[in-house]
Design an enzyme around this catalytic site. Structure first.
Site, mmCIF file in Angstrom:
data_model
loop_
_atom_site.group_PDB
_atom_site.id
_atom_site.type_symbol
_atom_site.label_atom_id
_atom_site.label_comp_id
_atom_site.label_asym_id
_atom_site.label_seq_id
_atom_site.Cartn_x
_atom_site.Cartn_y
_atom_site.Cartn_z
ATOM 1 N N LYS A 139 0.968 -1.174 -0.150
ATOM 2 C CA LYS A 139 -0.325 -0.042 -0.059
ATOM 3 C C LYS A 139 1.040 1.299 -0.022
ATOM 4 O O LYS A 139 1.737 1.256 0.600
ATOM 5 C CB LYS A 139 -0.909 0.020 1.275
ATOM 6 C CG LYS A 139 -1.798 1.522 1.161
ATOM 7 C CD LYS A 139 -3.073 1.246 2.298
ATOM 8 C CE LYS A 139 -2.513 1.702 3.764
ATOM 9 N NZ LYS A 139 -3.762 1.662 4.465
ATOM 10 N N GLN B 92 -12.342 8.015 10.421
ATOM 11 C CA GLN B 92 -12.499 6.415 10.830
ATOM 12 C C GLN B 92 -13.757 5.944 11.824
ATOM 13 O O GLN B 92 -13.847 5.007 11.814
ATOM 14 C CB GLN B 92 -11.090 5.936 11.547
ATOM 15 C CG GLN B 92 -10.009 6.367 10.763
ATOM 16 C CD GLN B 92 -9.698 5.466 9.331
ATOM 17 O OE1 GLN B 92 -10.062 4.444 9.149
ATOM 18 N NE2 GLN B 92 -9.150 6.103 8.513
ATOM 19 N N ASP C 86 -0.487 5.377 15.404
ATOM 20 C CA ASP C 86 0.100 4.570 14.317
ATOM 21 C C ASP C 86 1.381 5.047 13.782
ATOM 22 O O ASP C 86 1.826 4.860 12.825
ATOM 23 C CB ASP C 86 -0.812 4.372 13.224
ATOM 24 C CG ASP C 86 -1.269 5.629 12.733
ATOM 25 O OD1 ASP C 86 -0.964 6.894 13.395
ATOM 26 O OD2 ASP C 86 -2.197 5.722 11.608
ATOM 27 N N LYS D 17 2.563 9.454 18.749
ATOM 28 C CA LYS D 17 1.210 9.659 19.058
ATOM 29 C C LYS D 17 0.998 8.921 20.506
ATOM 30 O O LYS D 17 1.632 8.017 20.678
ATOM 31 C CB LYS D 17 0.361 9.080 18.045
ATOM 32 C CG LYS D 17 0.223 9.929 16.914
ATOM 33 C CD LYS D 17 -0.765 9.557 15.767
ATOM 34 C CE LYS D 17 -0.828 10.111 14.559
ATOM 35 N NZ LYS D 17 -1.799 9.206 13.690
HETATM 36 P P1 NAD Z 1 -9.709 12.538 11.231
HETATM 37 O O1 NAD Z 1 -8.728 13.878 10.739
HETATM 38 O O2 NAD Z 1 -10.980 12.232 10.247
HETATM 39 O O3 NAD Z 1 -10.217 12.608 12.922
HETATM 40 C C1 NAD Z 1 -9.252 12.763 13.902
HETATM 41 C C2 NAD Z 1 -9.859 12.755 15.139
HETATM 42 O O4 NAD Z 1 -8.715 12.826 16.153
HETATM 43 C C3 NAD Z 1 -11.070 13.643 15.561
HETATM 44 O O5 NAD Z 1 -11.699 12.678 16.410
HETATM 45 C C4 NAD Z 1 -10.402 14.667 16.110
HETATM 46 O O6 NAD Z 1 -11.186 15.254 16.828
HETATM 47 C C5 NAD Z 1 -9.131 14.203 16.797
HETATM 48 N N1 NAD Z 1 -8.059 14.929 16.845
HETATM 49 C C6 NAD Z 1 -7.408 15.806 15.887
HETATM 50 N N2 NAD Z 1 -6.416 16.308 16.616
HETATM 51 C C7 NAD Z 1 -6.204 16.032 17.707
HETATM 52 C C8 NAD Z 1 -5.260 16.186 18.860
HETATM 53 N N3 NAD Z 1 -4.231 16.981 18.623
HETATM 54 N N4 NAD Z 1 -5.661 15.442 20.086
HETATM 55 C C9 NAD Z 1 -6.506 14.842 20.147
HETATM 56 N N5 NAD Z 1 -7.667 14.427 19.462
HETATM 57 C C10 NAD Z 1 -7.375 14.815 18.175
HETATM 58 O O7 NAD Z 1 -8.761 11.112 11.100
HETATM 59 P P2 NAD Z 1 -9.159 9.558 11.030
HETATM 60 O O8 NAD Z 1 -9.253 9.438 9.786
HETATM 61 O O9 NAD Z 1 -10.435 9.366 11.889
HETATM 62 O O10 NAD Z 1 -8.214 8.897 11.802
HETATM 63 C C11 NAD Z 1 -8.004 9.040 13.162
HETATM 64 C C12 NAD Z 1 -6.742 8.547 13.750
HETATM 65 O O11 NAD Z 1 -6.709 7.086 13.379
HETATM 66 C C13 NAD Z 1 -5.386 9.212 12.962
HETATM 67 O O12 NAD Z 1 -4.498 9.238 13.827
HETATM 68 C C14 NAD Z 1 -4.897 8.080 11.960
HETATM 69 O O13 NAD Z 1 -3.604 8.255 11.626
HETATM 70 C C15 NAD Z 1 -5.240 6.857 12.637
HETATM 71 N N6 NAD Z 1 -5.374 5.687 12.005
HETATM 72 C C16 NAD Z 1 -5.045 4.510 12.329
HETATM 73 C C17 NAD Z 1 -4.961 3.214 11.431
HETATM 74 C C18 NAD Z 1 -4.555 1.815 12.179
HETATM 75 O O14 NAD Z 1 -4.374 1.101 11.310
HETATM 76 N N7 NAD Z 1 -4.189 1.965 13.259
HETATM 77 C C19 NAD Z 1 -5.795 3.377 10.335
HETATM 78 C C20 NAD Z 1 -6.042 4.742 9.859
HETATM 79 C C21 NAD Z 1 -6.096 5.567 10.616
#
Ligand code: NAD
Length: 324
Positions: free
Chosen positions: A70, A141, A225, A229
């Site tokens: 990916k 997500q 991830d 963080k």
């Molecule tokens: P998004 O940008 O749509 O939403 C971000 C979320 O985090 C919201 O709830 C927002 O209010 C909150 N947020 C933003 N800045 C913040 C801060 N400084 N402190 C606390 N909360 C904060 O993102 P998304 O697509 O929903 O992804 C959310 C997270 O999941 C991201 O960090 C992304 O990298 C991670 N992610 C992880 C995986 C995995 O496999 N583990 C896969 C995809 C995304």
């Protein structure tokens, strides 16, 4: 001449059901634990352009015969262009010849495979009598996470908190669609009520503290991830039975990185979820144990769901194909 399938985001959303994603992710976690599938080192670089982070996640699953990568990352300016800030594309190759098999849109698949990972953890680790689902996070997500979790237990309520409360109505709408009462609460109250918690934010500091989590809770930490963080208190990992998709990622860029560097837990304290799926680890040891899944996100998850998309699209005559 090899025929290459080109599968768009729309076709992925049409053909990859949450059930199929669950089975694919559960299967690949099990294969990883048996040593039949492995992820290759991740490349992730700041481009120095458009403030973007770009990289590759790749691997090979010998059981599912999925080989590929990916490629994509994070473009923060995309929101102002009306685009998703996370962008990715999955490339599948024939493991027997190395020839390109398919180009698959990766945005929907990333969301559905991430939701599948937390729901696999809930299926195998949460108490069977879990009734209240707690959601920390309300971004892109989160709605996928909520939908997938709701399939795993007979929840009767969703409680949620987000650092940006204006984002919560979107999550509330999904709960309503699922027929689940929804309540926006503060973090302490979320911990006091929830039997299962999913954290899915971009936080860099603990949002949920150890003392707020009640005995018997299962918590799936899905947002962390990347190095730096953090979503939960490191002491929570010391108090919980910790499981993960891949130990190497968990200790370096997952939620466990902080408890490891503080010396609160050791690498050997973290169990691959695949061993629970395979029945070589018991999983939850008692009804009052806290279980924690550190879902770091591995390339093999992407390949597994992209394979499902390729096979289903081909079977249904969807998507395009070109000869290379
Ligand atoms: P998004 O940008 O749509 O939403 C971000 C979320 O985090 C919201 O709830 C927002 O209010 C909150 N947020 C933003 N800045 C913040 C801060 N400084 N402190 C606390 N909360 C904060 O993102 P998304 O697509 O929903 O992804 C959310 C997270 O999941 C991201 O960090 C992304 O990298 C991670 N992610 C992880 C995986 C995995 O496999 N583990 C896969 C995809 C995304």
């Amino acid at each position: 001449m090899p025929q290459i399938s080109i599968i768009s985001e729309d076709v992925c959303a049409q053909v990859v059901t949450p059930e199929a994603a669950f089975a694919a992710v559960e299967g690949v976690f099990a294969a990883m634990a048996r040593g039949e599938a492995r992820n290759f080192p991740v490349v992730r670089e700041a481009l120095g352009h458009a403030d973007a982070l770009y990289g590759f996640k790749s691997g090979f699953d010998k059981t599912g015969m999925a080989l590929g990568l990916k490629s994509g990352g994070f473009w923060p300016g995309n929101i102002s262009l009306g685009l998703t800030n996370h962008q990715s594309t999955i490339f599948l190759f024939d493991p027997d010849t190395g020839q390109l098999q398919a180009l698959v849109g990766g945005n929907y698949l990333t969301a559905i495979r991430t939701a599948a990972a937390s729901s696999v953890s809930i299926a195998h680790l949460a108490r069977k009598d879990a009734k209240v689902l707690g959601m920390v996070g309300a971004g892109h997500q989160s709605t996928f996470q909520l939908r997938a979790a709701a399939r795993q237990r007979d929840f009767d309520k969703v409680v949620a908190w987000n650092p940006h409360p204006d984002m919560l109505p979107k999550l509330a709408a999904v709960a309503a669609e699922l027929g689940l009462p929804f309540e926006a609460v503060d973090r302490e109250s979320l911990g006091a009520q929830a039997d299962v918690i999913i954290t899915i934010t971009s936080a860099f500091e603990p949002l949920m503290l150890r003392d707020w989590i009640k005995p018997g809770t299962h918590i799936a930490c899905m947002g962390t991830d990347t190095k730096g963080k953090q979503e939960v208190d490191s002491h929570l990992l010391a108090a919980a039975a910790v499981f993960t998709d891949e130990v190497a990622q968990s200790v370096s860029l997952g939620e466990a990185q902080h408890a490891i560097s503080a010396g609160l837990i050791q690498e050997g304290d973290i169990t691959p979820l695949g061993t629970v799926i395979n029945g070589t680890h018991q999983g939850r040891a008692s009804s009052d144990q806290i279980t924690l899944f550190d879902g770091t996100g591995v390339g093999l998850q992407d390949l597994a769901v992209a394979h499902v998309a390729m096979r289903a699209a081909q079977a249904q005559g969807l998507g395009a194909s070109v000869t290379l």
